[in-house]
Design an enzyme around this catalytic site. Structure first.
Site, PDB file in Angstrom:
ATOM      1  N   GLU A   1      11.656   2.568  44.161  1.00 17.04           N
ATOM      2  CA  GLU A   1      11.218   1.449  43.339  1.00 17.04           C
ATOM      3  C   GLU A   1      10.951   0.262  44.254  1.00 17.04           C
ATOM      4  O   GLU A   1      11.836  -0.173  44.984  1.00 17.04           O
ATOM      5  CB  GLU A   1      12.292   1.065  42.316  1.00 17.04           C
TER       6      GLU A   1
ATOM      7  N   GLU B   1      21.082  -1.097  32.292  1.00 17.29           N
ATOM      8  CA  GLU B   1      19.629  -0.998  32.236  1.00 17.29           C
ATOM      9  C   GLU B   1      19.148  -1.238  33.654  1.00 17.29           C
ATOM     10  O   GLU B   1      19.176  -2.366  34.149  1.00 17.29           O
ATOM     11  CB  GLU B   1      19.095  -2.052  31.241  1.00 17.29           C
TER      12      GLU B   1
ATOM     13  N   LYS C   1      26.086 -14.124  33.034  1.00 18.30           N
ATOM     14  CA  LYS C   1      25.883 -14.495  34.426  1.00 18.30           C
ATOM     15  C   LYS C   1      24.401 -14.430  34.752  1.00 18.30           C
ATOM     16  O   LYS C   1      23.811 -13.349  34.804  1.00 18.30           O
ATOM     17  CB  LYS C   1      26.656 -13.560  35.364  1.00 18.30           C
TER      18      LYS C   1
ATOM     19  N   CYS D   1      11.055  -3.661  35.252  1.00 15.74           N
ATOM     20  CA  CYS D   1      11.760  -2.377  35.328  1.00 15.74           C
ATOM     21  C   CYS D   1      10.899  -1.239  34.797  1.00 15.74           C
ATOM     22  O   CYS D   1      11.049  -0.113  35.219  1.00 15.74           O
ATOM     23  CB  CYS D   1      13.087  -2.463  34.585  1.00 15.74           C
TER      24      CYS D   1
HETATM   25  O1  TXE Z   1      19.392  -6.797  41.734  1.00 15.18           O
HETATM   26  P1  TXE Z   1      20.939  -6.748  41.727  1.00 15.18           P
HETATM   27  P2  TXE Z   1      18.459  -7.542  42.704  1.00 15.18           P
HETATM   28  C1  TXE Z   1      15.989  -3.324  41.056  1.00 15.18           C
HETATM   29  C2  TXE Z   1      14.765  -3.589  41.863  1.00 15.18           C
HETATM   30  C3  TXE Z   1      15.199  -4.646  42.821  1.00 15.18           C
HETATM   31  C4  TXE Z   1      16.603  -4.200  43.087  1.00 15.18           C
HETATM   32  C5  TXE Z   1      17.522  -5.277  43.560  1.00 15.18           C
HETATM   33  O2  TXE Z   1      14.405  -2.426  42.554  1.00 15.18           O
HETATM   34  O3  TXE Z   1      14.439  -4.679  43.989  1.00 15.18           O
HETATM   35  O4  TXE Z   1      17.067  -3.708  41.852  1.00 15.18           O
HETATM   36  O5  TXE Z   1      17.345  -6.447  42.786  1.00 15.18           O
HETATM   37  C6  TXE Z   1      24.468  -9.342  40.124  1.00 15.18           C
HETATM   38  N1  TXE Z   1      29.072  -7.173  40.678  1.00 15.18           N
HETATM   39  N2  TXE Z   1      16.011  -4.082  39.839  1.00 15.18           N
HETATM   40  O6  TXE Z   1      18.947  -7.751  44.073  1.00 15.18           O
HETATM   41  O7  TXE Z   1      21.480  -6.987  43.096  1.00 15.18           O
HETATM   42  C7  TXE Z   1      23.466 -10.264  40.760  1.00 15.18           C
HETATM   43  O8  TXE Z   1      24.090 -11.480  41.135  1.00 15.18           O
HETATM   44  C8  TXE Z   1      28.488  -7.722  39.599  1.00 15.18           C
HETATM   45  C9  TXE Z   1      15.682  -3.418  38.604  1.00 15.18           C
HETATM   46  O9  TXE Z   1      18.102  -8.739  41.977  1.00 15.18           O
HETATM   47  O10 TXE Z   1      21.282  -5.522  41.014  1.00 15.18           O
HETATM   48  C10 TXE Z   1      22.451 -10.393  39.644  1.00 15.18           C
HETATM   49  O11 TXE Z   1      22.893 -11.324  38.673  1.00 15.18           O
HETATM   50  N3  TXE Z   1      27.268  -8.257  39.612  1.00 15.18           N
HETATM   51  C11 TXE Z   1      15.810  -4.237  37.438  1.00 15.18           C
HETATM   52  C12 TXE Z   1      22.448  -8.988  39.032  1.00 15.18           C
HETATM   53  O12 TXE Z   1      23.680  -8.393  39.430  1.00 15.18           O
HETATM   54  C13 TXE Z   1      26.583  -8.230  40.759  1.00 15.18           C
HETATM   55  C14 TXE Z   1      15.958  -5.635  37.553  1.00 15.18           C
HETATM   56  C15 TXE Z   1      21.305  -8.097  39.495  1.00 15.18           C
HETATM   57  O13 TXE Z   1      21.328  -8.043  40.894  1.00 15.18           O
HETATM   58  C16 TXE Z   1      27.127  -7.652  41.924  1.00 15.18           C
HETATM   59  C17 TXE Z   1      16.325  -6.135  38.810  1.00 15.18           C
HETATM   60  C18 TXE Z   1      28.435  -7.110  41.850  1.00 15.18           C
HETATM   61  N4  TXE Z   1      29.027  -6.538  42.910  1.00 15.18           N
HETATM   62  C19 TXE Z   1      16.327  -5.357  39.881  1.00 15.18           C
HETATM   63  N5  TXE Z   1      26.204  -7.750  42.900  1.00 15.18           N
HETATM   64  C20 TXE Z   1      15.267  -3.986  36.079  1.00 15.18           C
HETATM   65  N6  TXE Z   1      15.724  -2.968  35.413  1.00 15.18           N
HETATM   66  O14 TXE Z   1      14.497  -4.796  35.580  1.00 15.18           O
HETATM   67  C21 TXE Z   1      25.129  -8.368  42.364  1.00 15.18           C
HETATM   68  N7  TXE Z   1      25.355  -8.664  41.074  1.00 15.18           N
END
Ligand code: TXE
Length: 487
Positions: free
Chosen positions: A379, A248, A173, A282
């Site tokens: 973060e 992660e 996804k 991250c």
């Molecule tokens: O991440 P999300 P976002 C941190 C960073 C950032 C925050 C939010 O602080 O500001 O997380 O980022 C999917 N069931 N990191 O909003 O929401 C979503 O569609 C299953 C750290 O982008 O966690 C996307 O594909 N999946 C980090 C993925 O999860 C779901 C990287 C990530 O989205 C879902 C990114 C659900 N209920 C953000 N809801 C790093 N480690 O690099 C959302 N998603």
């Protein structure tokens, strides 16, 4: 306007619905994306289940699987410039970074291609004379791989490579923010000749697509990268079917500079640690913990380097900091920086959004010494560095470990014995000594605490996508002995 499709069961289609993707450099719509809803997710998981048990994939030798992965790696390499441009267009990540990163992504696929036929079971020295016992490593099942917007091709590769090497099938996804490169990557999967259903690529929103995928009974393992709040939701969803998870998540990584460090080198590494990828990484070294006696000198160096950074359009090779991926992300950073300044943090440089089109935010340094600054705790996922100072090694360790995260850390010192002590005392999955942000397909990557569990990269990652089957073979021709005595 460019139009992208999803990839399910070897076929490209438009998805149940469509949504627009914005160019972060201008804020304008530039592409139309397929939105997967519950029915698409169900189709994708069922295709992956079919491919797992039937047809060419389960009949293939591990060596043949490896050859397909090599072919995919070559295609990624050959198409790297095009994929890099798409990632830059859709996420705002600068072309200088996407070009280098995607070329390296091919090496991740090569590493796991070579590993495919080195995943082995073992023969046990069993404590019974008339038995041969051995184990087999079998694919864990259908894997749901979920990635966020930053480095989508890279974060997908560290899941897809080991999962395919282990013989799993996947539903990948892509993030709803900037899915273009992964949707395009699906065309290379198709061209490489993987049997239909082995690798499916969809995108959509968390509550509809992500949630349907993580709740699906056909999914055996969820490999997730994203934020901790979403991860909790993912784990709750996985509980319904007892799917295993590897997570992660984010970080608030300490970057520790001792007075004896090579300050010029440390400053360059700190720039890489917090301003590369516009801070949307991250492993961003977002907490500078610097020895008090060199704080002013080090901050002066950093300020000079930060202010020399070229902010610009991400498709320009000369640009060093581009826009953030979304307006939402920039608003979040503005809110936390404002609250930090309100709490007493001093702005060394940057500190307010760049005027004009696009989601730009400049390299920012906040001096948080003696201040309870939200920027030092949360973060931000942006180009914002928060600084505090220390006067003893113990204090440096206490500050470094004072976080619920534990992904990465950096230590800059010329003192060998201190470096070894720091390695043992820091609670994080990665310690970089006199370097920062180095990664490799050969090295495990992952965090402690709220930064997640499970490791990506290295041999162990491939084993995480397997489960062990134990085989007992009785070698005696005598009749089966007394059934009521355990043997
Ligand atoms: O991440 P999300 P976002 C941190 C960073 C950032 C925050 C939010 O602080 O500001 O997380 O980022 C999917 N069931 N990191 O909003 O929401 C979503 O569609 C299953 C750290 O982008 O966690 C996307 O594909 N999946 C980090 C993925 O999860 C779901 C990287 C990530 O989205 C879902 C990114 C659900 N209920 C953000 N809801 C790093 N480690 O690099 C959302 N998603």
């Amino acid at each position: 306007m460019q139009r992208f499709q999803q990839y399910i069961d070897g076929v490209f289609d438009d998805g149940s619905a469509r949504f627009d993707s914005l160019d972060p450099a201008t804020g304008a719509v530039w592409a139309s994306m397929p939105e997967a809803r519950e029915a698409d997710v169900d189709r994708a998981v069922k295709a992956a289940e079919q491919a797992l048990w039937n047809g060419a994939w389960p009949a293939m030798t591990a060596t043949a699987r490896g050859k397909l992965l090599y072919r995919l790696a070559d295609l990624v390499q050959a198409n790297a410039p095009r994929l890099a441009e798409l990632e830059t267009r859709d996420t705002g990540k600068i072309i200088r970074e996407t070009s280098a990163q995607i070329a390296y992504v091919a090496d991740y696929y090569r590493y796991y291609a070579g590993l495919a036929d080195k995943i082995e079971g073992s023969t046990l020295s069993i404590d019974k004379a008339d038995m041969d016992v051995w184990t087999r490593r079998e694919p864990v099942g259908v894997v749901a791989a979920i990635v966020p917007w930053n480095s989508q091709l890279f974060l997908a590769a560290v899941k897809i490579g080991p999962a395919l090497a282990a013989g799993c099938t996947l539903v990948v996804k892509a993030s709803e923010d900037g899915p273009a490169p992964l949707l395009e990557f699906a065309r290379l999967v198709h061209e490489a000749g993987f049997p239909k259903g082995v690798l499916n690529v969809i995108t959509g929103f968390g509550p509809s697509c992500g949630s349907a995928l993580t709740r699906h009974p056909g999914v055996a393992h969820i490999a997730f990268t994203g934020g901790p709040a979403t991860a909790s939701q993912v784990v709750r969803n996985s509980a319904e079917n007892l799917a295993s998870t590897s997570l992660e998540l984010g970080g608030k990584s300490p970057f520790i500079v001792f007075a004896d460090a090579d300050l010029e080198s440390a400053a360059n590494a700190q720039v890489a640690g917090i301003f590369a990828a516009t801070g949307q990484s991250c492993v961003a070294g977002s907490r500078l913990i610097v020895e008090h006696s060199v704080k002013d000198a080090f901050l002066a160096l950093l300020k000079q380097k930060a202010e020399a950074i070229r902010i610009g359009t991400p498709l320009d090779m000369a640009t060093e900091v581009g826009p953030l991926c979304t307006a939402r992300q920039r608003a979040h950073i503005e809110t936390v920086v404002a609250a930090s300044v309100e709490a007493g943090a001093k702005v060394v440089t940057g500190g307010s959004a760049v005027e004009g089109d696009g989601f730009y935010y400049p390299p920012t340094i906040l001096d948080c010494d003696g201040v309870q600054s939200p920027s030092f705790e949360q973060e931000l996922f942006g180009p914002v560095l928060s600084v505090v100072s220390f006067t003893s090694e113990d204090q440096a360790v206490a500050l470094a470990n004072d976080t619920r995260y534990g992904l990465a850390s950096g230590v800059f010192t010329q003192n060998l014995t201190r470096a070894h002590r720091m390695v043992k005392r820091i609670r994080a999955g990665i310690v970089w000594i006199n370097t920062y942000r180095a990664v490799s397909p050969i090295a495990p990557f992952g965090g402690y605490g709220q930064s997640g569990h499970g490791r990506e990269g290295g041999m162990a990652a491939a084993l995480d996508f397997t489960r062990t089957k134990t085989v007992w073979l009785r070698t005696s021709d005598e009749p089966f002995p007394d059934p009521f005595v355990m043997r």
